[in-house]
Design a protein around this motif. Structure first.
Motif, short mmCIF file in Angstrom:
data_model
loop_
_atom_site.label_atom_id
_atom_site.label_comp_id
_atom_site.label_asym_id
_atom_site.label_seq_id
_atom_site.Cartn_x
_atom_site.Cartn_y
_atom_site.Cartn_z
N LEU A 1 0.96 -1.32 0.04
CA LEU A 1 0.10 -0.11 0.16
C LEU A 1 0.97 1.20 0.06
O LEU A 1 0.69 2.21 -0.64
N ALA A 2 1.87 1.37 0.71
CA ALA A 2 2.87 2.43 0.79
C ALA A 2 3.69 2.64 -0.54
O ALA A 2 3.56 3.75 -1.00
N ARG A 3 3.97 1.53 -1.19
CA ARG A 3 4.43 1.65 -2.56
C ARG A 3 3.58 2.05 -3.42
O ARG A 3 3.97 3.05 -4.14
N ARG A 4 2.45 1.62 -3.44
CA ARG A 4 1.53 2.11 -4.46
C ARG A 4 1.11 3.83 -4.25
O ARG A 4 0.75 4.52 -5.21
N LEU A 5 0.88 3.91 -2.97
CA LEU A 5 0.65 5.38 -2.47
C LEU A 5 1.65 6.27 -2.91
O LEU A 5 1.48 7.33 -3.60
N HIS A 6 3.06 6.05 -2.80
CA HIS A 6 4.26 6.75 -3.26
C HIS A 6 4.29 6.88 -4.40
O HIS A 6 4.50 7.88 -5.09
N GLU A 7 4.13 5.76 -5.41
CA GLU A 7 3.90 5.71 -6.66
C GLU A 7 2.82 6.59 -7.48
O GLU A 7 3.33 7.59 -8.45
N GLU A 8 1.81 6.72 -6.62
CA GLU A 8 0.67 7.49 -7.05
C GLU A 8 0.97 9.04 -7.09
O GLU A 8 0.79 9.87 -7.82
N HIS A 9 1.55 9.26 -5.68
CA HIS A 9 2.13 10.70 -5.34
C HIS A 9 3.00 11.08 -6.50
O HIS A 9 3.08 12.33 -6.94
N GLY B 1 2.71 14.04 -8.89
CA GLY B 1 3.73 15.16 -8.99
C GLY B 1 4.39 15.59 -10.38
O GLY B 1 4.47 16.50 -10.91
N ILE B 2 4.73 14.21 -11.22
CA ILE B 2 4.97 14.65 -12.62
C ILE B 2 3.94 15.11 -13.41
O ILE B 2 4.14 15.92 -14.01
N LEU B 3 2.65 14.83 -13.11
CA LEU B 3 1.73 15.24 -13.79
C LEU B 3 1.57 16.81 -13.61
O LEU B 3 1.19 17.53 -14.51
N LYS B 4 1.75 17.07 -12.32
CA LYS B 4 1.39 18.49 -11.94
C LYS B 4 2.50 19.42 -12.55
O LYS B 4 2.45 20.37 -13.12
N ARG B 5 3.88 18.86 -12.49
CA ARG B 5 4.93 19.51 -12.73
C ARG B 5 4.96 19.79 -14.58
O ARG B 5 4.91 20.79 -15.14
N ASP B 6 4.44 18.72 -15.31
CA ASP B 6 4.17 18.77 -16.79
C ASP B 6 3.09 19.85 -17.05
O ASP B 6 3.19 20.65 -17.85
N GLU B 7 2.18 19.86 -16.18
CA GLU B 7 0.87 20.73 -16.42
C GLU B 7 1.75 22.28 -16.00
O GLU B 7 1.23 23.27 -17.00
#
Length: 185
Positions: free
Chosen positions: A92-100, A104-110
């Motif tokens: 769960l922690a890995r999945r949450l980390h990957e999602e964050h 973050g990458i999407l927000k950066r690109d945006e």
């Protein structure tokens, strides 16, 4: 100062010499410490409750988006082993980390795209403004050139007129001041 329940139980106040009871200032100071610590704990508890509620909501959201709880390993089995629970939490922690990280990458690109769009808009506005200034200056230049041409024509015509006038005056002077012919014998 972190106040523990043992501190409260074990607190001993000095007795007073001239009257019965405890030193009132000492008791008041201690009660002030108790109040501050209890408020801090209540605030901390409230924050933790909010975090737990947000985490529960996030887990429920991930369960809805990822399938059943047993298939994604988010909820421990009824009689579950401790190692499996730890494994599930790590997943769960890995999945949450990957999602964050993805967010973050999407927000950066945006933000980068937004910055590029804003830069392009500013450049386009500057170019339009520049073209407007250049057109205005060209109009002024044409008007000034027309005035210069007009003044040159005026100068040429004035010189011709002045030359003609002066020549006429010279001829007039020559004809009026011409010496009379000598008398013939």
């Amino acid at each position: 100062m972190a106040l523990t329940p043992e501190d409260i139980v074990n607190k001993r106040f000095q007795s007073t010499k001239f009257r019965e009871g405890y030193d009132q200032d000492e008791v008041d100071d201690f009660l002030d410490e108790v109040v501050v610590e209890m408020r801090r704990l209540a605030s901390e508890n409230e924050g933790l409750v909010k975090k737990i509620t947000a985490s529960d909501a996030r887990i429920a959201e991930l369960q809805r988006s990822g399938g059943s709880s047993s298939s994604v390993g988010l909820m421990p089995p009824a009689g579950g082993a401790g190692g499996e629970d730890t494994n599930n939490l790590l997943q769960l922690a890995r999945r949450l980390h990957e999602e964050h990280v993805r967010e973050g990458i999407l927000k950066r690109d945006e933000l980068i795209a937004e910055g590029h769009a804003q830069a392009a808009r500013i450049v386009a506005e500057a170019e339009v403004e520049h073209r407007g200034h250049v057109a205005h200056l060209e109009t002024q230049r044409a008007a000034i050139q027309a005035s210069v041409d007009q003044l040159r024509n005026f100068e040429r015509e004035y010189r011709e007129s002045l030359t003609s006038f002066i020549n006429n005056q010279l001829r007039s002077l020559e004809s009026t001041s011409a010496p009379a012919a000598p008398p013939q014998a």
